[in-house]
Write a protein that holds these residues in place. Sequence first.
Motif, PDB file in Angstrom:
ATOM      1  N   PRO A  93       0.769  -1.211   0.009  1.00  0.00           N
ATOM      2  CA  PRO A  93      -0.086   0.010  -0.032  1.00  0.00           C
ATOM      3  C   PRO A  93       1.023   1.148   0.038  1.00  0.00           C
ATOM      4  N   GLY A  94       0.305   2.230  -0.634  1.00  0.00           N
ATOM      5  CA  GLY A  94       1.042   3.487  -0.789  1.00  0.00           C
ATOM      6  C   GLY A  94       0.874   4.120  -2.065  1.00  0.00           C
ATOM      7  N   VAL A  95       1.932   4.943  -2.526  1.00  0.00           N
ATOM      8  CA  VAL A  95       2.123   5.752  -3.814  1.00  0.00           C
ATOM      9  C   VAL A  95       2.803   5.127  -4.772  1.00  0.00           C
ATOM     10  N   VAL A  96       2.123   4.695  -5.958  1.00  0.00           N
ATOM     11  CA  VAL A  96       3.237   4.003  -6.875  1.00  0.00           C
ATOM     12  C   VAL A  96       4.288   4.983  -7.255  1.00  0.00           C
ATOM     13  N   SER A  97       5.633   4.393  -7.194  1.00  0.00           N
ATOM     14  CA  SER A  97       6.653   5.255  -7.610  1.00  0.00           C
ATOM     15  C   SER A  97       7.351   4.835  -9.010  1.00  0.00           C
ATOM     16  N   GLU A  98       7.301   3.708  -9.077  1.00  0.00           N
ATOM     17  CA  GLU A  98       7.719   2.983 -10.320  1.00  0.00           C
ATOM     18  C   GLU A  98       7.058   1.711 -10.664  1.00  0.00           C
ATOM     19  N   VAL A  99       7.012   1.217 -11.941  1.00  0.00           N
ATOM     20  CA  VAL A  99       6.324   0.115 -12.621  1.00  0.00           C
ATOM     21  C   VAL A  99       7.420  -0.390 -13.663  1.00  0.00           C
ATOM     22  N   ASP A 100       7.970  -1.675 -13.417  1.00  0.00           N
ATOM     23  CA  ASP A 100       8.910  -2.282 -14.167  1.00  0.00           C
ATOM     24  C   ASP A 100       8.059  -3.379 -14.862  1.00  0.00           C
TER      25      ASP A 100
END
Length: 396
Positions: free
Chosen positions: A325-332
């Motif tokens: 849970p949280g704010v997405v910082s990066e998606v690979d």
Amino acid sequence: MATRIALLGGRPSVLRSAAELGCEVTMLAKPGMYDPEAARRWCVEVIDVDLGDQQAVLEAGRALQARQPVARFFSPAELGLVTAARLNEEFSLGGNPLSSVVLLKDKAAMRRHLEGTGLSPVRFAVVHSADELAAFLTGIGGPGIVKPLDYGGSRDVHKAEGPDLAAEVWARVETAGRDRMLVEEFLTGQEVSVEGFSADGRHTVVAVTDKLLGTGFVEAGHSVPARVDERTHEEIAELTARLLDAVGLVEGPSHTEIMITPDGLRIIESHNRAGGDNIPELVRLAYGVDLVRAAVAGPLGIEPWKDEVPAPLGGAAIRFLTAEPGVVSEVDLPVDGLEGVTLDVKVKPGTVIPPVTWSADRVCGEVIAVGRDAEEAVARAESAAARIRIRTAPAA
């Protein structure tokens, strides 16, 4: 002349299927609860109404029928099932009896009905307090599962290990704003769902689906065909048909959840709609049967339902993506080694990911895979999901 129908809610796949069948679709739904691009493409009209407000939907449906009559009201969404049946009955449009739909919607009424018919014995009670919950758990001498009487998506479902924890569980019930719950004995074993279709009161089991649980009682994935032996499959099909006969279902899709316990098969619940979680897409991939299309085509007589049991073409599986849970910082995302795999990643940097408390909290997306059988499909889906990295930072 095109057949006019009304859909209470509608995923893009439902809207597209109805339009491809030559139907003129009016959708009743609240903004933000449907895909606007799909609505523009496949609907002739969208009526703004909250499906959770049954009276408002009834009034909107009556007004629609007065100015532009439709052949049938359909609801692919759980919230609209009873209202659609009520409108169909009011205007003599056919479909499943309202009494059957209400029975399937009310889990306590369903349990009482099954108890009266002798099908699938499960100890249960409707409780209104921590003391009543504790008394039930004391009486059965084991854990219980506490759930709302009329909701889906694994929302507000709790396991109560014993009477000494009843107060703790009931505190969570009250926090959710509820004052009565259904409690049942906790069933153990292999849980499956049964994807069925009925026509003229005849019931076909199209597929049996394996379920994988993740956080709490929220599904982490599904696969078809279920890994059950032939005899168990036959018993599941027989029990499902008896259940649908007992509730009076006569047409359309059904989604029934069953636990294969050491003491035999036990019905968990059933619905007069296709399964959620993209299960109809898994069935289409594994069996070549389009339940979404049939849900409209069969009842309207556009495409007669063929009630033979299909043989699987292969296997299909879905795994839902997860992240802290949280704010997405990066998606690979992986760029190779994705044979038989389709990715649907719904998040991007800045997306807020909540804790998973029910199915609507699974906002990250999913992986769907096909294979020669369910085992290969599951392996491909899990391999692909493991390679997707969704990094988050704590919310401010």
